[in-house]
Design a protein around this motif. Structure first.
Motif, mmCIF file in Angstrom:
data_model
loop_
_atom_site.group_PDB
_atom_site.id
_atom_site.type_symbol
_atom_site.label_atom_id
_atom_site.label_comp_id
_atom_site.label_asym_id
_atom_site.label_seq_id
_atom_site.Cartn_x
_atom_site.Cartn_y
_atom_site.Cartn_z
ATOM 1 N N PRO A 265 -48.561 172.301 60.269
ATOM 2 C CA PRO A 265 -48.131 173.682 60.547
ATOM 3 C C PRO A 265 -46.636 173.845 60.299
ATOM 4 O O PRO A 265 -45.804 173.377 61.080
ATOM 5 C CB PRO A 265 -48.497 173.878 62.017
ATOM 6 N N THR A 266 -46.313 174.526 59.215
ATOM 7 C CA THR A 266 -44.917 174.706 58.816
ATOM 8 C C THR A 266 -44.668 176.186 58.566
ATOM 9 O O THR A 266 -45.442 176.840 57.870
ATOM 10 C CB THR A 266 -44.610 173.911 57.533
ATOM 11 N N LEU A 267 -43.589 176.688 59.118
ATOM 12 C CA LEU A 267 -43.203 178.079 58.898
ATOM 13 C C LEU A 267 -42.473 178.158 57.560
ATOM 14 O O LEU A 267 -41.259 177.949 57.475
ATOM 15 C CB LEU A 267 -42.322 178.587 60.032
ATOM 16 N N THR A 268 -43.206 178.446 56.498
ATOM 17 C CA THR A 268 -42.648 178.465 55.161
ATOM 18 C C THR A 268 -43.399 179.462 54.298
ATOM 19 O O THR A 268 -44.567 179.763 54.561
ATOM 20 C CB THR A 268 -42.712 177.071 54.512
ATOM 21 N N LEU A 269 -42.712 179.951 53.288
ATOM 22 C CA LEU A 269 -43.326 180.792 52.270
ATOM 23 C C LEU A 269 -43.380 180.079 50.931
ATOM 24 O O LEU A 269 -43.700 180.695 49.915
ATOM 25 C CB LEU A 269 -42.553 182.112 52.128
ATOM 26 N N ASN A 270 -43.072 178.797 50.931
ATOM 27 C CA ASN A 270 -43.123 177.996 49.708
ATOM 28 C C ASN A 270 -44.553 177.524 49.483
ATOM 29 O O ASN A 270 -45.080 176.729 50.272
ATOM 30 C CB ASN A 270 -42.184 176.804 49.820
#
Length: 330
Positions: A265-270
């Motif tokens: 779970p990573t807060l990213t838009l990549n």
């Protein structure tokens, strides 16, 4: 010598009691059919209410002080204000945004892959394909829709991901791509959306009256002009509804993204980083060793509630679009 015509046969006398019994039997049969149909509709309503009760009792409020619900232990400010999701570590953090960002990132990628291909395939089948071509293309798409989602997941893991992490692709991007990533999961989910979008959109396009097409041809329009400027706008409500229903399925997809997109779970838009969706978190946690009644166990129901609300909103928007843009043809 006189001849007489045969007298017409008189109808047999009608037994009033027999007729009344037949009418009563038909009414009773209609009542049974109506009752069965009502029970079928009631079953779906009761199922929805049961799901809502289960989610609310585990997430919002519990009358048992020894077994409090999730939001009786974690505040809404922490749930929607924190940017880290670590329910298994100390100190535990329950910020839903990493799971929401992963869900919407993969849904967006899937939409860019599945929606254009699906609508273009539907236009071809409805306006350009011959009857013989349609007879084998349509079953092929339906067969694609029947493939289990776990097969799509391994297809993305073994076929799509190696191309994305290829060194040549990394050189073109300027940095190295390693391991599982959201792009692979989004592409796989987008492929899963093609049969749904194509089938529903093709039905909406074929429902457009033939008279509209003939009017376009009478004005000198080409087949492409008629398809794009007449048929597609006339079927706009059905097409948009198919888009929203397909995206709702992308939001709720589980096994394909759990296998192809990773579980971090990573807060990213990549899209080239590993991510985790709400559904993949639920399936990973339920497959692990989670004790019932713990806050980690309760977090499963909190995530499921968010997932339920997201899909509910998307379905409500779909119904609103269908009612708002539905065209009535006489």
């Amino acid at each position: 010598m006189s001849s007489s015509l045969p007298s017409p046969a008189l109808p047999a006398p009608v037994d009033a009691r027999h007729l009344q019994r037949r009418l009563t039997g038909r009414r009773f049969l209609e009542w049974i059919i109506q009752s069965l149909l009502f029970l079928c509709a009631l079953a779906s309503i009761l199922t929805t209410l049961g799901i809502l009760y289960m989610l609310a009792s585990e997430t919002i409020y519990s009358a048992n002080p020894d077994d409090p619900a999730f939001f009786q232990q974690v505040s809404l400010a922490e749930f929607f204000g924190d940017t880290a999701w670590r329910p298994n570590f100390e100190p535990a953090r329950f910020g839903i945004w990493p799971l929401l960002s992963g869900t919407f990132l993969i849904t967006t990628i899937a939409g860019f892959v599945g929606l254009p291909i699906g609508i273009l395939s539907a236009i071809y089948l409805s306006e350009y394909a011959k009857a013989r071509t349609r007879t084998w293309v349509k079953p092929a798409l339906e067969l694609l829709a029947g493939v289990p989602t776990i097969v799509y997941g391994y297809f993305g893991l073994m076929f799509v991901t190696p191309y994305i992490i290829n060194p040549l692709f990394s050189q073109l991007l300027g940095f190295e791509v390693q391991g599982l990533n959201a792009l692979s999961g989004g592409i796989v989910v987008g492929l899963m959306l093609i049969p749904m979008v194509c089938s529903l959109s093709e039905d909406a396009l074929r429902a457009v009256p033939r008279s509209l097409r003939e009017a376009g041809y009478a004005l000198g329009s080409t087949k492409f002009d008629v398809s794009v400027k007449v048929v597609v706008p006339a079927a706009f409500s059905g097409i948009v509804a198919s888009f929203l229903l397909a995206l709702s399925r992308a939001v709720g997809e589980t096994m394909a993204v759990a296998i192809a997109a990773g579980n971090r779970p990573t807060l990213t838009l990549n899209p080239l980083e590993s991510t985790q969706t709400m559904t993949s978190f639920i399936v990973n946690m339920t497959m692990g060793d989670v004790s019932a009644g713990t806050i980690t166990y309760k977090s499963l129901f909190a995530v499921a509630t968010c997932l339920f609300l997201v899909t509910l909103v998307m379905n409500v928007i779909s119904q609103w679009v269908m009612q708002r843009y539905r065209e009535t043809y006489q």
